[in-house]
Design a protein around this motif. Sequence first.
Motif, PDB file in Angstrom:
ATOM      1  N   TYR A 173       0.826  -1.193   0.000  1.00 24.51           N
ATOM      2  CA  TYR A 173       0.000   0.000   0.000  1.00 24.51           C
ATOM      3  C   TYR A 173       0.869   1.255   0.000  1.00 24.51           C
ATOM      4  O   TYR A 173       1.847   1.341   0.745  1.00 24.51           O
ATOM      5  N   LYS A 174       0.497   2.225  -0.824  1.00 22.56           N
ATOM      6  CA  LYS A 174       1.336   3.403  -1.014  1.00 22.56           C
ATOM      7  C   LYS A 174       0.683   4.709  -0.583  1.00 22.56           C
ATOM      8  O   LYS A 174       1.355   5.722  -0.440  1.00 22.56           O
ATOM      9  N   GLU A 175      -0.625   4.714  -0.421  1.00 24.80           N
ATOM     10  CA  GLU A 175      -1.334   5.902   0.046  1.00 24.80           C
ATOM     11  C   GLU A 175      -2.127   5.506   1.287  1.00 24.80           C
ATOM     12  O   GLU A 175      -3.050   4.696   1.216  1.00 24.80           O
ATOM     13  N   ILE A 176      -1.744   6.044   2.410  1.00 21.06           N
ATOM     14  CA  ILE A 176      -2.290   5.598   3.691  1.00 21.06           C
ATOM     15  C   ILE A 176      -2.803   6.778   4.507  1.00 21.06           C
ATOM     16  O   ILE A 176      -2.137   7.797   4.630  1.00 21.06           O
ATOM     17  N   ILE A 177      -3.982   6.608   5.073  1.00 19.76           N
ATOM     18  CA  ILE A 177      -4.547   7.592   5.985  1.00 19.76           C
ATOM     19  C   ILE A 177      -4.635   6.925   7.355  1.00 19.76           C
ATOM     20  O   ILE A 177      -5.210   5.846   7.489  1.00 19.76           O
ATOM     21  N   VAL A 178      -4.060   7.542   8.336  1.00 17.24           N
ATOM     22  CA  VAL A 178      -4.052   6.931   9.659  1.00 17.24           C
ATOM     23  C   VAL A 178      -4.703   7.858  10.669  1.00 17.24           C
ATOM     24  O   VAL A 178      -4.447   9.057  10.682  1.00 17.24           O
ATOM     25  N   VAL A 179      -5.566   7.299  11.495  1.00 19.70           N
ATOM     26  CA  VAL A 179      -6.227   8.059  12.552  1.00 19.70           C
ATOM     27  C   VAL A 179      -5.601   7.651  13.882  1.00 19.70           C
ATOM     28  O   VAL A 179      -5.611   6.477  14.252  1.00 19.70           O
ATOM     29  N   MET A 180      -5.037   8.617  14.573  1.00 19.10           N
ATOM     30  CA  MET A 180      -4.398   8.364  15.869  1.00 19.10           C
ATOM     31  C   MET A 180      -5.179   9.040  16.988  1.00 19.10           C
ATOM     32  O   MET A 180      -5.791  10.087  16.778  1.00 19.10           O
ATOM     33  N   ASN A 181      -5.133   8.452  18.169  1.00 13.20           N
ATOM     34  CA  ASN A 181      -5.835   9.008  19.316  1.00 13.20           C
ATOM     35  C   ASN A 181      -4.925   9.777  20.273  1.00 13.20           C
ATOM     36  O   ASN A 181      -5.326  10.090  21.391  1.00 13.20           O
ATOM     37  N   SER A 182      -3.736  10.070  19.828  1.00 12.73           N
ATOM     38  CA  SER A 182      -2.805  10.895  20.608  1.00 12.73           C
ATOM     39  C   SER A 182      -1.972  11.697  19.614  1.00 12.73           C
ATOM     40  O   SER A 182      -1.884  11.346  18.436  1.00 12.73           O
ATOM     41  N   PRO A 183      -1.360  12.789  20.061  1.00 14.04           N
ATOM     42  CA  PRO A 183      -0.562  13.606  19.139  1.00 14.04           C
ATOM     43  C   PRO A 183       0.520  12.788  18.446  1.00 14.04           C
ATOM     44  O   PRO A 183       1.053  11.826  19.022  1.00 14.04           O
ATOM     45  N   LEU A 184       0.853  13.168  17.225  1.00 15.00           N
ATOM     46  CA  LEU A 184       1.848  12.443  16.439  1.00 15.00           C
ATOM     47  C   LEU A 184       3.186  12.375  17.157  1.00 15.00           C
ATOM     48  O   LEU A 184       3.946  11.414  16.992  1.00 15.00           O
ATOM     49  N   THR A 185       3.473  13.367  17.966  1.00 15.03           N
ATOM     50  CA  THR A 185       4.760  13.416  18.657  1.00 15.03           C
ATOM     51  C   THR A 185       4.799  12.574  19.934  1.00 15.03           C
ATOM     52  O   THR A 185       5.846  12.469  20.566  1.00 15.03           O
ATOM     53  N   HIS A 186       3.671  11.988  20.302  1.00 14.88           N
ATOM     54  CA  HIS A 186       3.614  11.210  21.549  1.00 14.88           C
ATOM     55  C   HIS A 186       4.531   9.994  21.483  1.00 14.88           C
ATOM     56  O   HIS A 186       4.583   9.285  20.478  1.00 14.88           O
ATOM     57  N   ILE A 187       5.257   9.747  22.542  1.00 13.80           N
ATOM     58  CA  ILE A 187       6.157   8.594  22.631  1.00 13.80           C
ATOM     59  C   ILE A 187       5.664   7.660  23.725  1.00 13.80           C
ATOM     60  O   ILE A 187       5.360   8.096  24.838  1.00 13.80           O
ATOM     61  N   SER A 188       5.581   6.387  23.396  1.00 13.88           N
ATOM     62  CA  SER A 188       5.112   5.386  24.355  1.00 13.88           C
ATOM     63  C   SER A 188       6.280   4.812  25.154  1.00 13.88           C
ATOM     64  O   SER A 188       7.328   4.496  24.606  1.00 13.88           O
ATOM     65  N   LYS A 189       6.082   4.672  26.443  1.00 17.80           N
ATOM     66  CA  LYS A 189       7.102   4.083  27.296  1.00 17.80           C
ATOM     67  C   LYS A 189       6.870   2.581  27.430  1.00 17.80           C
ATOM     68  O   LYS A 189       5.752   2.099  27.248  1.00 17.80           O
ATOM     69  N   PRO A 190       7.907   1.823  27.768  1.00 18.06           N
ATOM     70  CA  PRO A 190       7.744   0.370  27.931  1.00 18.06           C
ATOM     71  C   PRO A 190       6.750   0.040  29.041  1.00 18.06           C
ATOM     72  O   PRO A 190       6.666   0.765  30.047  1.00 18.06           O
ATOM     73  N   LEU A 191       6.011  -1.030  28.843  1.00 21.76           N
ATOM     74  CA  LEU A 191       5.085  -1.492  29.875  1.00 21.76           C
ATOM     75  C   LEU A 191       5.878  -2.121  31.013  1.00 21.76           C
ATOM     76  O   LEU A 191       6.922  -2.738  30.806  1.00 21.76           O
ATOM     77  N   GLY A 192       5.392  -1.995  32.225  1.00 24.16           N
ATOM     78  CA  GLY A 192       6.104  -2.512  33.380  1.00 24.16           C
ATOM     79  C   GLY A 192       5.995  -4.019  33.525  1.00 24.16           C
ATOM     80  O   GLY A 192       5.115  -4.671  32.942  1.00 24.16           O
TER      81      GLY A 192
END
Length: 317
Positions: A173-192
């Motif tokens: 796939y070459k044209e993609i639309i993505v819906v995110m529920n947090s800002p694009l800059t959000h970084i996820s931390k490792p789960l404990g």
Amino acid sequence: MKGAFSGGVLHSLNLYLGPQNFDLVVGVSSGACSAAYYVTMKQPEPVKSERALSVWYRELSGRQLISLLHPFQGKTFLDQEYLIDFIFRKKVRLESEFLGKRGLPEFRIAVSNLQSHSIEYVKATSTNVFELLKAATSLPIATRGKQWIEGKLYSDAALLNPLPLQDLIEAGYKEIIVVMNSPLTHISKPLGFFTGLLSFPRNWKIARLMRRLHHSNFNHARNIAKRPPLGIQIHTIAPDAPLPVKLTTTVRNKLYETVLLGTKKGEEAAKMLRDFFHIKPKQSEVNVVIATERKKLKTKSIAKKKSAKKKTKSKVN
């Protein structure tokens, strides 16, 4: 309950940029619920779409869906039977008979296979969609964390890959639309460690994979969305700031505020995308999906390899 944002986005897309403009829609986690309503409405249907949207702040607020008292009533903290069997099947009926009908895109729901430790993209049909939605919303701890479908044990795809952009690109796939529920800059931390232990006390392998892959695939997909590979176009619809809701927020006014944020972002994005893809608005128009070029989305072994709408488009939600 962050999915209320993507619900708002998809409501606006229903009004301005219908699912017939896409080849494939992929639903992940709670996004699969809103996407299921979206892909069953070929034309703008403001009344139906608004009713589906209202589920987020009318039917899921208070103690209806999530409650610490549920275990004392023989339920899980997050009552999937209420969500899927009552709301989706009856009260705000998902018209599953329209899935896969001519003119509508293929709808696949991403799930984690707890036996093969891999992500699978299962085609939703009128006969399996409700079980798939149960699997997609099988949050560990909050629910039983698993759902049997045709002899396979599934759970929420977000355990291993919350945002499968890499898989879509590798599928062609070459044209993609993505819906995110947090800002694009959000970084996820490792789960404990204890989160993994409590999530899957009898399946340490999947618990370890979840702790290792959830945040890394999430962050890798964010980087792809910000800097797509050569020849790939990715359009991101995301909030500008953290949402007023958390994972288990059930306060009605906060859910409604989140829905409004999503509808505003969805309307802005739909108009931009319509211009970008040269899609002319129809006179009948009123004021969650991702991929281009129909190709088979293959199952991948998470343990071995993982980094994580003009037709020929795909949409991920």
